[in-house]
Design a protein around this motif. Structure first.
Motif, PDB file in Angstrom:
ATOM      1  N   GLU A  50       0.720  -1.371  -0.418  1.00 42.94           N
ATOM      2  CA  GLU A  50       0.130  -0.228   0.306  1.00 42.94           C
ATOM      3  C   GLU A  50       0.801   1.033   0.146  1.00 42.94           C
ATOM      4  O   GLU A  50       2.108   1.601   0.295  1.00 42.94           O
ATOM      5  CB  GLU A  50      -1.064   0.003   1.203  1.00 42.94           C
ATOM      6  CG  GLU A  50      -1.919  -1.044   1.027  1.00 42.94           C
ATOM      7  CD  GLU A  50      -3.099  -0.613   2.468  1.00 42.94           C
ATOM      8  OE1 GLU A  50      -3.719  -1.593   2.046  1.00 42.94           O
ATOM      9  OE2 GLU A  50      -2.321  -0.165   3.604  1.00 42.94           O
ATOM     10  N   ILE A  51       0.716   2.310  -0.643  1.00 44.10           N
ATOM     11  CA  ILE A  51       0.877   3.012  -0.443  1.00 44.10           C
ATOM     12  C   ILE A  51      -0.206   4.515   0.508  1.00 44.10           C
ATOM     13  O   ILE A  51      -1.178   4.247   0.544  1.00 44.10           O
ATOM     14  CB  ILE A  51       0.788   4.568  -1.825  1.00 44.10           C
ATOM     15  CG1 ILE A  51       2.237   3.359  -3.000  1.00 44.10           C
ATOM     16  CG2 ILE A  51       1.665   5.811  -1.644  1.00 44.10           C
ATOM     17  CD1 ILE A  51       2.586   4.821  -3.474  1.00 44.10           C
ATOM     18  N   VAL A  52       0.426   5.087   0.897  1.00 44.04           N
ATOM     19  CA  VAL A  52       0.192   6.192   2.552  1.00 44.04           C
ATOM     20  C   VAL A  52       0.705   7.147   2.738  1.00 44.04           C
ATOM     21  O   VAL A  52       1.512   7.627   2.027  1.00 44.04           O
ATOM     22  CB  VAL A  52       0.101   5.061   3.767  1.00 44.04           C
ATOM     23  CG1 VAL A  52      -0.086   6.238   5.598  1.00 44.04           C
ATOM     24  CG2 VAL A  52       0.434   3.980   3.870  1.00 44.04           C
ATOM     25  N   LEU A  53      -1.167   7.964   2.226  1.00 44.73           N
ATOM     26  CA  LEU A  53      -0.345   9.901   2.501  1.00 44.73           C
ATOM     27  C   LEU A  53      -1.062   9.900   3.332  1.00 44.73           C
ATOM     28  O   LEU A  53      -2.183   9.349   3.599  1.00 44.73           O
ATOM     29  CB  LEU A  53      -1.243  10.113   0.783  1.00 44.73           C
ATOM     30  CG  LEU A  53      -0.247   9.469  -0.928  1.00 44.73           C
ATOM     31  CD1 LEU A  53      -1.457  10.442  -1.793  1.00 44.73           C
ATOM     32  CD2 LEU A  53       0.755  10.377  -0.608  1.00 44.73           C
ATOM     33  N   SER A  54      -0.174  11.375   3.959  1.00 47.11           N
ATOM     34  CA  SER A  54      -0.957  11.694   5.089  1.00 47.11           C
ATOM     35  C   SER A  54      -0.948  13.148   5.171  1.00 47.11           C
ATOM     36  O   SER A  54       0.186  13.998   4.584  1.00 47.11           O
ATOM     37  CB  SER A  54      -0.543  10.962   6.711  1.00 47.11           C
ATOM     38  OG  SER A  54       0.893  11.482   6.575  1.00 47.11           O
ATOM     39  N   ILE A 114      -4.587  13.337   8.806  1.00 43.54           N
ATOM     40  CA  ILE A 114      -5.490  11.793   7.750  1.00 43.54           C
ATOM     41  C   ILE A 114      -4.919  11.760   6.493  1.00 43.54           C
ATOM     42  O   ILE A 114      -3.895  12.065   6.421  1.00 43.54           O
ATOM     43  CB  ILE A 114      -6.338  13.888   7.354  1.00 43.54           C
ATOM     44  CG1 ILE A 114      -7.433  13.968   8.273  1.00 43.54           C
ATOM     45  CG2 ILE A 114      -7.715  12.603   6.458  1.00 43.54           C
ATOM     46  CD1 ILE A 114      -8.178  15.423   7.582  1.00 43.54           C
ATOM     47  N   SER A 115      -4.740  10.314   7.476  1.00 45.91           N
ATOM     48  CA  SER A 115      -4.331   9.334   6.267  1.00 45.91           C
ATOM     49  C   SER A 115      -4.241   8.484   5.457  1.00 45.91           C
ATOM     50  O   SER A 115      -6.111   8.674   5.213  1.00 45.91           O
ATOM     51  CB  SER A 115      -2.901   8.592   7.312  1.00 45.91           C
ATOM     52  OG  SER A 115      -3.859   7.673   8.152  1.00 45.91           O
ATOM     53  N   MET A 116      -4.471   8.461   4.119  1.00 47.79           N
ATOM     54  CA  MET A 116      -5.032   7.979   2.655  1.00 47.79           C
ATOM     55  C   MET A 116      -4.072   6.781   2.756  1.00 47.79           C
ATOM     56  O   MET A 116      -3.434   6.632   2.803  1.00 47.79           O
ATOM     57  CB  MET A 116      -5.333   8.476   1.802  1.00 47.79           C
ATOM     58  CG  MET A 116      -6.062   9.705   2.169  1.00 47.79           C
ATOM     59  SD  MET A 116      -5.700  10.857   0.316  1.00 47.79           S
ATOM     60  CE  MET A 116      -4.635  11.368   1.055  1.00 47.79           C
ATOM     61  N   GLY A 166     -14.933   9.922   0.035  1.00 46.17           N
ATOM     62  CA  GLY A 166     -16.254   9.971  -1.177  1.00 46.17           C
ATOM     63  C   GLY A 166     -15.217   9.047  -2.257  1.00 46.17           C
ATOM     64  O   GLY A 166     -14.850   8.317  -3.075  1.00 46.17           O
ATOM     65  N   PHE A 167     -14.331  10.497  -2.923  1.00 44.83           N
ATOM     66  CA  PHE A 167     -13.156  10.247  -3.495  1.00 44.83           C
ATOM     67  C   PHE A 167     -12.639   8.939  -3.727  1.00 44.83           C
ATOM     68  O   PHE A 167     -12.198   8.251  -4.824  1.00 44.83           O
ATOM     69  CB  PHE A 167     -12.417  11.792  -4.005  1.00 44.83           C
ATOM     70  CG  PHE A 167     -12.754  13.144  -4.746  1.00 44.83           C
ATOM     71  CD1 PHE A 167     -14.289  12.304  -5.393  1.00 44.83           C
ATOM     72  CD2 PHE A 167     -12.820  13.706  -4.498  1.00 44.83           C
ATOM     73  CE1 PHE A 167     -15.528  13.363  -5.720  1.00 44.83           C
ATOM     74  CE2 PHE A 167     -13.769  14.797  -5.393  1.00 44.83           C
ATOM     75  CZ  PHE A 167     -15.093  14.712  -6.312  1.00 44.83           C
ATOM     76  N   ASP A 189     -10.838   2.557  -4.597  1.00 50.18           N
ATOM     77  CA  ASP A 189     -10.390   1.748  -3.510  1.00 50.18           C
ATOM     78  C   ASP A 189     -10.010   1.676  -2.706  1.00 50.18           C
ATOM     79  O   ASP A 189      -8.911   1.236  -2.187  1.00 50.18           O
ATOM     80  CB  ASP A 189      -9.975   0.628  -4.692  1.00 50.18           C
ATOM     81  CG  ASP A 189     -11.300   0.341  -5.756  1.00 50.18           C
ATOM     82  OD1 ASP A 189     -12.303  -0.075  -5.349  1.00 50.18           O
ATOM     83  OD2 ASP A 189     -10.866   0.114  -6.766  1.00 50.18           O
ATOM     84  N   GLY A 190      -9.845   3.071  -2.137  1.00 47.33           N
ATOM     85  CA  GLY A 190      -8.953   3.531  -0.788  1.00 47.33           C
ATOM     86  C   GLY A 190      -9.759   3.778   0.072  1.00 47.33           C
ATOM     87  O   GLY A 190     -11.032   3.836  -0.248  1.00 47.33           O
ATOM     88  N   ARG A 191      -8.372   4.076   1.633  1.00 45.16           N
ATOM     89  CA  ARG A 191      -9.322   4.372   2.188  1.00 45.16           C
ATOM     90  C   ARG A 191      -9.177   5.035   3.403  1.00 45.16           C
ATOM     91  O   ARG A 191      -7.824   5.808   3.096  1.00 45.16           O
ATOM     92  CB  ARG A 191      -8.824   2.369   3.309  1.00 45.16           C
ATOM     93  CG  ARG A 191      -9.707   1.586   2.874  1.00 45.16           C
ATOM     94  CD  ARG A 191      -8.971   0.824   3.970  1.00 45.16           C
ATOM     95  NE  ARG A 191      -7.425   0.371   4.189  1.00 45.16           N
ATOM     96  CZ  ARG A 191      -6.670  -0.273   4.499  1.00 45.16           C
ATOM     97  NH1 ARG A 191      -7.452  -0.907   5.375  1.00 45.16           N
ATOM     98  NH2 ARG A 191      -5.413  -0.223   4.139  1.00 45.16           N
TER      99      ARG A 191
END
Length: 896
Positions: free
Chosen positions: A810-814, A879-881, A856-857, A862-864
């Motif tokens: 997974e790639i994590v963006l925060s 806030i992480s994605m 929603g986006f 298919d992300g969280r």
């Protein structure tokens, strides 16, 4: 304000007013009643119809039988006559009344002759009086004709008077519900003269009628019945008028009849007699049957069911009671229901039987203090002989019982002979008593009696001197034999009764357990579809018949569940189900409506009305009493479960509606605030420029133009957020599946944020080896910008950090700020629409849509997304994605 007794007495009877209001919604039924054919009922009806036609009334002839009478046929001229419907019956073409044509024409008044007629062919109803009831329910006034001998309660009396059975009969309730009853009378001598002149029947038929029916004594008796019944009807109308207008009259104590019946032919006569008695007394009446705990034979229960149906047709209330003491149960019910008279049938018994056994009517008369007893006798029935038993035929399985009795007696004999080889016992007879008890336990009363008789013979032959003969040498042995026989029969009877009661208890326990399991299944089911399938499978398992459930949909009833699943309903079946739903009464096979259908349909009644229709395959095989009771219990539970599912669905719809109203209210509140503030700024700046532009310094004009630009951008973002949320709510967000370089998207979003928020510091830390992901770069850029916008609003003055790294697949963006943070209770709500948390510095709170749109986006790709607080140093928000890594595995370093 208190009311005295005089005020209460002056009030109209509420029940009478409700009945009057109900009459206003229906059509009116007028019955021309006569004592016999030929008195002029049809003639009087047509004469009145011509008079109404001349006055301009809308009147139609639905069906009139002239029977070849010329003067009657002449009255039809000038009146509108509906064409009859042709039906094929036994190879002949018959002409029947067309009910559908009458409903389509819908006149104000329609004439339909021969109320007691039986319909032929594929008719919706088997009897014409049911056609007339449908017309009246549709709001059409109906005039019809009826002879007194066709009333159900009088059919046996007429058969006795005239010696001719009455085949076509009408329930008394039809005449009781008539709005007007007009007696058409003619003296018997004049009617016989008309018959001789050929004005009643054709010559051949007239001769047969004169010999069999049209005799002076018969006609006089029928005339008396007609006059009495009409007088009773007039008295009922007078009572209704007094109640509706609160007129005090000579009100007497109301009579109430309790009618006792059983599974015997005399009960039908008892019911008819009680109906006539209740009609003459203007009294309510109840028909009751007391049944033993032991199950009766199917034939007896079927006859009892037919008698109950007759009582219901005649307008009685019916009740079934389980008990062994008939007298006690009847008197208990009589006192509870305030019965003033008991009606019961009785037969003549021979003298010896009266010495040993008191009849039920005698027992009632001895204990019914203050209650009158009416005895109904059947003169045609023979006296009950002393040898007559409770069952006229041998019980089912008697051959098996005798075989078991023989086997147990033989075993007792063999065991006794074996014991005597070793020791002599004086009480060897106890073995035979054991044989009787075993026979009674396993095979019932017949086996007990047989075992007792066989044991007596075997004991005498094998163990009483002289052995090997049936002779008894000692007197005390004779006495012992009789005592043994009495004890054996008594013990066998008790054991047999215990066995029957145990069998009945097991059956009832099984039925109760099945209903309990079914109720538990329904209690845990909230979905209507699950309820339907549970109901049809339970009913099929109980009745062993095809079952179907229909529910209302789009103004009609549709098949929703059936078992077996391949069960199909034809056109007639569907019509019967629709009728049961609309009229709230049973229809189909075994009823008076569409009996040609193989299914019988019953409405599912709940406290809120009809919720559906249940149908089961009957095919002229009525349900037994136990099946009827089980079916009634299942249908009651199913109706409640279906109603509960409907209410649950409605509550969810109402909750959704309330949520939508809350959403709308929040949207309007947000729009009113977030539009008014930038518009006010823009309007003020434009006004200042127009009025003071030339007198303002260059720096001031630049500040105003900058304000206009910023607030315009703010409005643009606000409208874009609204459009994005609308797309998410409508489910029309279709994210692309292109290769996306996360680092490029992050850098673009940060540059855009620095342009919009020049006073904010953004720190970026992106790992150099981030692989590509499958997604939509535009949507991802909008998400990152929304998160940066949110951090700018709520992150205080500290820098905002953007991190990007890889964790496994997974790639994590925060995005992290160092503001006040989010309370733990609000972490799950920050992604809700219009959720906004106030700040003490007075900055704009925004619309509350940014994080909701971001969620929603992200999910569309298919992300969280997740919010954490505190982020670091016990403050701030992160806030992480997380997005799945694409299969290609190409990294930024490899591309460089």
């Amino acid at each position: 304000m208190p009311h005295n007794d005089r005020d209460l007495k002056s009030r109209p009877d509420p029940d009478a007013l409700l009945a009057l209001a109900e009459q206003g919604r229906r059509g009116k039924l007028t019955v021309f009643l006569g004592a016999a054919p030929g008195v002029g009922k049809t003639f009087a009806m047509l004469t009145r119809a011509r008079r109404l036609k001349e006055e301009g009334g809308d009147i139609v002839i639905g069906l009139v039988e002239t029977h070849g009478r010329g003067e009657t046929a002449a009255l039809l001229e000038g009146l509108e006559v509906l064409p009859r419907r042709q039906v094929l019956h036994n190879g002949r073409t018959l002409h029947e009344f067309d009910l559908d044509a009458a409903l389509a024409r819908r006149p104000r008044v329609i004439l339909v002759d021969e109320l007691a007629h039986t319909n032929f062919g594929e008719s919706r109803h088997p009897k014409r009086y049911q056609d007339i009831e449908e017309l009246v329910d549709a709001g059409i006034d109906v005039w019809t004709a009826l002879n007194i001998q066709h009333l159900e309660s009088l059919s046996d009396v007429v058969a006795h008077i005239a010696g001719v059975p009455v085949r076509e009969r009408v329930p008394d309730t039809v005449l009781n519900r008539a709005d007007d009853v007009l007696l058409v009378d003619l003296p018997p001598a004049e009617l016989i003269e008309r018959l001789k002149e050929g004005k009643v029947y054709l010559p051949d038929n007239a001769k047969r009628a004169a010999d069999r029916f049209f005799r002076l004594g018969n006609l006089t008796a029928l005339r008396e019945l007609a006059l009495r019944r009409t007088a009773d009807r007039v008295d009922d109308q007078m009572v209704d008028y007094l109640r509706q207008n609160a007129i005090e009259g000579p009100w007497g104590a109301a009579e109430r009849l309790l009618v006792c019946i059983g599974p015997d032919p005399l009960s039908e006569k008892v019911v008819r007699t009680a109906s006539r008695l209740a009609s003459s007394l203007n009294a309510d009446w109840m028909v009751v049957s007391v049944e033993r705990a032991e199950a009766e034979s199917s034939g007896a229960m079927r006859q009892l069911d037919e008698t109950f149906r007759l009582a219901e047709q005649l307008g009685a209330e019916t009740r079934r009671i389980i008990g062994n003491d008939f007298v006690e149960e009847i008197l208990k019910l009589a006192r509870r229901e305030h019965a003033t008279q008991i009606v019961i049938g009785t037969r003549r018994h021979y003298f010896p039987l009266r010495l040993f056994r008191r009849s039920l009517p005698d027992a009632l008369a001895a204990r019914a203090a203050g209650i009158a007893i009416h005895l109904v006798t059947d003169g045609s029935a023979p006296a009950v002989k002393p040898a007559a038993r409770r069952r006229s035929t041998l019980p089912d399985g008697w051959g098996r019982g005798v075989a078991i009795a023989t086997g147990t007696a033989a075993a007792a004999t063999a065991l006794g002979l074996l014991i005597e080889q070793f020791v002599v016992l004086q009480n060897i007879s106890l073995l035979f008593l054991l044989a009787v008890l075993v026979s009674a336990t396993y095979a019932g009363y017949v086996a007990a009696i047989a075992a007792a008789l066989i044991s007596i013979l075997a004991y005498n032959f094998c163990f009483i001197e002289p052995v090997g003969t049936f002779t008894v040498a000692e007197p005390h042995e004779v006495f012992a034999l009789f005592v043994f026989l009495a004890a054996a029969m008594l013990a066998g009877g008790l054991a047999s009764r215990v066995r029957e009661q145990a069998k009945t208890a097991r059956r009832r326990a099984a039925a109760t357990q099945a209903l309990y399991d079914f109720s538990r299944k329904l209690s845990g089911t909230a979905n209507a579809e699950d309820v339907l399938w549970a109901a049809v499978t339970q009913i099929h398992a109980t009745l062993r018949r095809n079952a179907a459930l229909l529910l209302p949909e789009d103004g009609d009833v549709r098949l929703m569940a059936a078992w077996p699943p391949d069960t199909e309903l034809g056109l007639t079946d569907t019509m019967a189900g629709r009728w049961a739903f609309e009229k709230k009464e049973a229809a189909g096979n075994g009823t008076g409506t569409l009996p040609n259908s193989p299914f019988q349909f019953r409405p599912l009644m709940s406290p809120h009305g009809v919720v559906g229709v249940f149908g089961f395959l009957q095919e002229d095989k009525p349900l037994e009493i136990n099946e009827e009771r089980a079916l009634a219990a299942i249908l009651d539970q199913t109706a409640i479960a279906v109603d509960r599912a409907r209410l649950s669905r409605e509550s969810l719809d109402q909750a959704a509606q309330l949520e939508g109203e809350k959403f709308l209210a929040a949207l309007l509140s947000s729009i009113s605030h977030d539009l008014r503030t930038p518009l006010a700024t823009i309007t003020g700046a434009v006004t200042s420029l127009r009025q003071l532009g030339e007198r303002m310094s260059e720096e001031s004009r630049d500040d105003l133009l900058k304000s206009i630009e910023e607030e315009s951008g703010r409005l643009t973002r606000f409208v874009a957020n609204l459009l994005d949320m609308t797309r998410i709510e409508a489910g029309t967000v279709n994210a692309k599946r292109d290769w996306v370089d996360v680092a490029d998207v992050v850098h673009s979003a940060v540059e855009r944020a620095r342009k919009y928020f020049p006073g904010r510091v953004f720190e970026t830390s992106i790992a150099p080896d981030l692989p590509l992901i499958r997604g939509d770069s535009v949507l991802l850029g909008q998400v990152i910008f929304n998160l940066l916008d949110n951090a700018n609003r709520f992150g205080g003055d500290e820098p905002v950090s953007i991190y990007g790294r890889r964790e496994e697949d997974e790639i994590v963006l925060s995005v992290t700020d160092l503001g006040k943070g989010i309370a733990p209770a609000d972490l799950d709500r920050v992604f809700d629409k219009f959720f906004r948390k106030g700040k003490p510095d007075g900055r704009s709170l925004g619309t509350g849509l940014g994080l909701s749109i971001s969620k929603g986006f992200v999910e569309a790709m298919d992300g969280r997304i997740k919010a954490e607080s505190p982020a670091m140093k016990r403050r701030g928000t992160r806030i992480s994605m997380r997005f799945p890594v694409a299969e290609t595995g190409i990294t930024e370093k490899e591309r460089g």
